[in-house]
Scaffold this motif. Structure first.
Motif, mmCIF file in Angstrom:
data_model
loop_
_atom_site.group_PDB
_atom_site.id
_atom_site.type_symbol
_atom_site.label_atom_id
_atom_site.label_comp_id
_atom_site.label_asym_id
_atom_site.label_seq_id
_atom_site.Cartn_x
_atom_site.Cartn_y
_atom_site.Cartn_z
ATOM 1 N N UNK A 157 18.926 30.285 62.209
ATOM 2 C CA UNK A 157 20.215 29.721 61.823
ATOM 3 C C UNK A 157 20.922 30.684 60.873
ATOM 4 N N UNK A 158 22.198 30.858 61.071
ATOM 5 C CA UNK A 158 22.993 31.618 60.118
ATOM 6 C C UNK A 158 22.973 30.898 58.772
ATOM 7 N N UNK A 159 23.012 31.665 57.712
ATOM 8 C CA UNK A 159 23.061 31.175 56.325
ATOM 9 C C UNK A 159 21.754 30.535 55.871
ATOM 10 N N UNK B 159 9.383 47.707 73.723
ATOM 11 C CA UNK B 159 8.477 48.265 72.719
ATOM 12 C C UNK B 159 8.784 47.693 71.349
ATOM 13 N N UNK B 160 8.037 48.150 70.363
ATOM 14 C CA UNK B 160 8.319 47.803 68.972
ATOM 15 C C UNK B 160 9.571 48.566 68.551
ATOM 16 N N UNK B 161 10.599 47.843 68.138
ATOM 17 C CA UNK B 161 11.879 48.466 67.780
ATOM 18 C C UNK B 161 12.067 48.445 66.271
ATOM 19 N N UNK B 162 11.987 49.607 65.659
ATOM 20 C CA UNK B 162 12.189 49.745 64.221
ATOM 21 C C UNK B 162 13.686 49.886 63.964
ATOM 22 N N UNK B 163 14.278 48.879 63.362
ATOM 23 C CA UNK B 163 15.725 48.885 63.180
ATOM 24 C C UNK B 163 16.130 49.807 62.024
ATOM 25 N N UNK B 164 17.115 50.656 62.313
ATOM 26 C CA UNK B 164 17.585 51.609 61.315
ATOM 27 C C UNK B 164 18.710 51.039 60.442
ATOM 28 N N UNK B 165 19.599 50.225 61.043
ATOM 29 C CA UNK B 165 20.822 49.847 60.337
ATOM 30 C C UNK B 165 21.197 48.402 60.630
ATOM 31 N N UNK B 166 21.779 47.749 59.627
ATOM 32 C CA UNK B 166 22.343 46.406 59.783
ATOM 33 C C UNK B 166 23.814 46.465 59.405
ATOM 34 N N UNK B 167 24.654 45.745 60.159
ATOM 35 C CA UNK B 167 26.092 45.774 59.911
ATOM 36 C C UNK B 167 26.581 44.424 59.394
ATOM 37 N N UNK B 168 27.680 44.471 58.658
ATOM 38 C CA UNK B 168 28.203 43.273 58.001
ATOM 39 C C UNK B 168 29.099 42.470 58.941
ATOM 40 N N UNK B 169 28.503 41.967 60.007
ATOM 41 C CA UNK B 169 29.258 41.180 60.976
ATOM 42 C C UNK B 169 28.357 40.146 61.639
ATOM 43 N N UNK B 170 28.898 38.965 61.820
ATOM 44 C CA UNK B 170 28.287 37.942 62.664
ATOM 45 C C UNK B 170 29.169 37.802 63.904
ATOM 46 N N UNK B 171 28.583 37.938 65.071
ATOM 47 C CA UNK B 171 29.331 37.762 66.320
ATOM 48 C C UNK B 171 28.361 37.162 67.332
ATOM 49 N N UNK B 172 28.218 35.845 67.276
ATOM 50 C CA UNK B 172 27.153 35.161 68.003
ATOM 51 C C UNK B 172 27.516 34.933 69.472
ATOM 52 N N UNK B 173 26.698 35.465 70.360
ATOM 53 C CA UNK B 173 26.866 35.229 71.803
ATOM 54 C C UNK B 173 26.552 33.799 72.163
ATOM 55 N N UNK B 174 25.579 33.216 71.472
ATOM 56 C CA UNK B 174 25.176 31.834 71.680
ATOM 57 C C UNK B 174 25.112 31.136 70.322
ATOM 58 N N UNK B 175 25.219 29.818 70.285
ATOM 59 C CA UNK B 175 25.073 29.116 69.005
ATOM 60 C C UNK B 175 23.653 29.267 68.458
ATOM 61 N N UNK B 176 23.533 29.148 67.145
ATOM 62 C CA UNK B 176 22.197 29.146 66.548
ATOM 63 C C UNK B 176 21.555 27.777 66.759
ATOM 64 N N UNK B 177 20.397 27.567 66.175
ATOM 65 C CA UNK B 177 19.655 26.325 66.428
ATOM 66 C C UNK B 177 20.305 25.074 65.846
ATOM 67 N N UNK B 178 21.340 25.249 65.050
ATOM 68 C CA UNK B 178 22.100 24.108 64.542
ATOM 69 C C UNK B 178 23.463 23.981 65.228
ATOM 70 N N UNK B 179 23.667 24.807 66.260
ATOM 71 C CA UNK B 179 24.924 24.728 66.993
ATOM 72 C C UNK B 179 26.058 25.533 66.387
ATOM 73 N N UNK B 180 25.761 26.329 65.368
ATOM 74 C CA UNK B 180 26.783 27.133 64.689
ATOM 75 C C UNK B 180 26.941 28.468 65.414
ATOM 76 N N UNK B 181 28.172 28.870 65.681
ATOM 77 C CA UNK B 181 28.429 30.102 66.425
ATOM 78 C C UNK B 181 29.545 30.906 65.757
ATOM 79 N N UNK B 182 29.235 31.610 64.672
ATOM 80 C CA UNK B 182 30.267 32.412 64.010
ATOM 81 C C UNK B 182 30.674 33.615 64.862
#
Length: 220
Positions: free
Chosen positions: A50-52, A81-104
């Motif tokens: 869930x977001x937040x 494979x195991x994907x080691x993430x290098x970077x995170x960006x300051x954006x929420x752009x949800x393709x599907x709702x989260x488990x509470x139905x929230x889709x920012x």
């Protein structure tokens, strides 16, 4: 913030989402809860998909344990494979709702926060150790724009803004075989292999103070 006699590592995984019955990220993290690796006690915590709410849970757990390393795990069906993430960006752009139905859509993870954060884990050294252990792994340059990226960005922002003596990052894992049978042609990785990979990554993260130079980029 809590103080503990032994240094510790915080390992997180997610609840199932998008119709899946399980999430191997939590199954793997849970399997290592309470173990000691290189003198560091592993504490596992399940985050809601869930977001937040996921970040609130993460922050409370960091405050509780004061870990020196935080590795957040998530499932990325379709990756092999195991994907080691290098970077995170300051954006929420949800393709599907989260488990509470929230889709920012097109909202910041942290209002006014930096555009992006790089993982502070030694991801190249971790990659090398995984390959030496014959575990398929790669460096990924996108954690997506769903709850996984949300958690990775929020984690790194929290570490920086609170000036914590802590290294952190995010790792995506493939479907488990249990899931892959329902997704024709999808790659999978056994839970045993994922657990072994996590042990390798934790060992590297707590023993390697500096990352290494290793070619792991892509051409696309």
């Amino acid at each position: 913030m809590a103080k503990h006699s032994k240094p510790c590592v915080l390992l997180t995984g997610f609840t199932p989402f998008d119709g899946e019955a399980v999430n191997p990220s939590w199954l793997a993290a849970q399997a290592l809860d309470g173990q000691t690796i290189e003198g560091h006690v592993v504490h596992a915590k399940e985050l809601p998909c869930e977001f937040n709410h996921s970040l609130n849970t993460l922050y409370k757990t960091i405050d509780k344990y004061a870990p020196t390393v935080v590795i957040c795990l998530g499932q990325a069906g379709g990756r092999s494979d195991i994907s080691l993430e290098r970077v995170a960006i300051n954006i929420n752009d949800a393709r599907i709702p989260d488990n509470k139905g929230f889709q920012p859509i097109d909202t910041p993870v942290i209002a006014g926060g930096d555009d992006a954060y790089f993982a502070t884990l030694p991801i190249k050294a971790m990659l090398q150790k995984l390959h030496q252990a014959h575990i398929p792994a790669s460096v990924s340059n996108t954690a997506g724009t769903y709850v996984c990226n949300h958690v990775m960005y929020g984690l790194l922002h929290y570490i920086k803004s609170h000036e914590l003596n802590c290294r952190g990052g995010f790792v995506h894992i493939p479907f488990s075989p249990l899931q892959a049978v329902n997704h024709s042609g999808a790659a999978s990785m056994s839970l045993a292999s994922v657990i072994e990979a996590i042990k390798v990554m934790i060992t590297c993260a707590v023993t390697e103070q500096h990352d290494i130079k290793l070619s792991a980029g892509t051409t696309h």
